[in-house]
Enzyme design. Sequence first.
Site: not given
Ligand code: F6P
Length: 549
Positions: A211, A217, A272-273, A358, A389, A513
């Site tokens: 987003k 990452e 995002g979620r 979240e 199990h 972060k």
């Molecule tokens: O760090 C949490 C977050 O902001 C989530 O809310 C989001 O889904 C995820 O990181 C990834 O964010 P992006 O889509 O901006 O890379």
Amino acid sequence: MNADGRTRLHQTPEWTALAKHREELGEVRLRELFAADPGRGTGYALRVGDLYVDYSKHLITDETLRLLRELAVATDVFGLRDAMFRGERINTTEDRAVLHTALRAPRDAVIEVDGENVVPAVHAVLDRMADFAGRIRSGEWAGHTGKRIRNVVNIGIGGSDLGPAMAYEVLRAFTDRDLTVRFVSNVDGADLHEATRDLDPSETLFVIASKTFTTIETVTNATSARTWLLNALGDEEAVARHFVALSTNAGKVAEFGIDTANMFEFWDWVGGRYSYDSAIGLSLMIAIGPERFREMLDGFRLVDEHFRTAPAESNVPLLLGLLGVWYGNFHDAQSHAVLPYSHYLSKFTAYLQQLDMESNGKYVGRDGREVEWQTGPVVWGTPGTNGQHAYYQLIHQGTKLIPADFIGFAEPVAELSDELKAQHDLLMANFFAQTQALAFGKTPDEVRGEGVPEELVPHRTFKGDHPTTTVLARELTPSVLGQLVALYEHKVFVQGAIWGIDSFDQWGVELGKVLAKRVEPALTEGADVPGLDASTQALVAAYRELRGR
Ligand code: F6P
């Protein structure tokens, strides 16, 4: 009291009435509730779309439900719901509208943000996605060397990974089996390594999903993926045929080196979620095809409409939200298990963890004050039969109250062999048996009646009264997946509204972060990080020693 003179949630008459009711109910015995009302099995059940939702095995009476609904009215759940659907900026800490429901609105709907109808843009992107997915699926879109794209690697994290990765698993039986689709999220290089080690770069498309397009990452993995591609193909121009971006941030996408002509857009009013039914679902759409993707959106829409219009008594997301409040706030339950009886739903609970935790893992209310009541639960679970199990022992005989959702399907997926289809009744027998055992248990007398020696009777007794919701559908289809996800999205909404928190921000993830960025030079260069605490300092030193630095 709030600063504005309003009564705080736990001091409202509706809340105190529930607390009193809980006290009066005392220890609820499901055996007794069912004995007193032979119609409870069918009376405490609702339908929404293709979902049959049984809530009879809950520690509730008609009065409980009535009082919970009154709490929903008092906390203006419906007012906030309508404001959300209208596109008002209900995400106040980020000053944003919350309009994931617009992602599945019909073409002719009008939903305005700041006076502009957003629906045409939603459909324009869906159409572009459909066109692109179609070209990948048909082979018309070839790689840089002219070879057909056979592998799709989605790189994203959180909402840009969990949703599409979950839905791809759920809908595997609907996917083009000639395509290899993988999801990379972890900044641990092993993730990208394992996802690409057996792939031919000239046949691989990377879908970079972010987003913000600033998530460390994702940007790191995307950079490494580009190196992997260019090492093999040796030509910068290859990037244009092998990289597409899904983002709200065109500037950052261009900065990264992806042509914005290959970018599929979404908007800041999609959390995002809550985003895998937006452009973030491109990898899924490539896998299942645009038609199936639209069927999934229809499923979402069906539950949106239900949530928006159904009366409180038959509103399923409202009911699920209220039940969560009942256990979290009036029984002190700390967690909530989601236990699907479908192998295809193996990532469903992991997806719900982000959606729920979240969204509602907050201790500060919309009014800026600390809440004085429990908010979101720990959500956990894995496919049911495996759990039976492993950890079901604790649910049956442990000391904690763990409300659980059981999700199952009447039909096995069509492509299984007859022999494998025949296993389905056994799977579902377990599904029904577990909620039965959890609800009604086994009394000491019943245990004795089986000839169990007296000293073992307490061990073999099941107290029961473990509450469960059962969600049953005929079969697992794209539409049913959309219905299930929308059901949980709105359940989470209801709970956040009642607790008075902003379910659409996530400030709690920021500190980690920032600290990671600060600590990294200490690991790589042994740099002195001012203000580093003694524990972290010692850990960093141990790490550097282990790495021979
Ligand atoms: O760090 C949490 C977050 O902001 C989530 O809310 C989001 O889904 C995820 O990181 C990834 O964010 P992006 O889509 O901006 O890379």
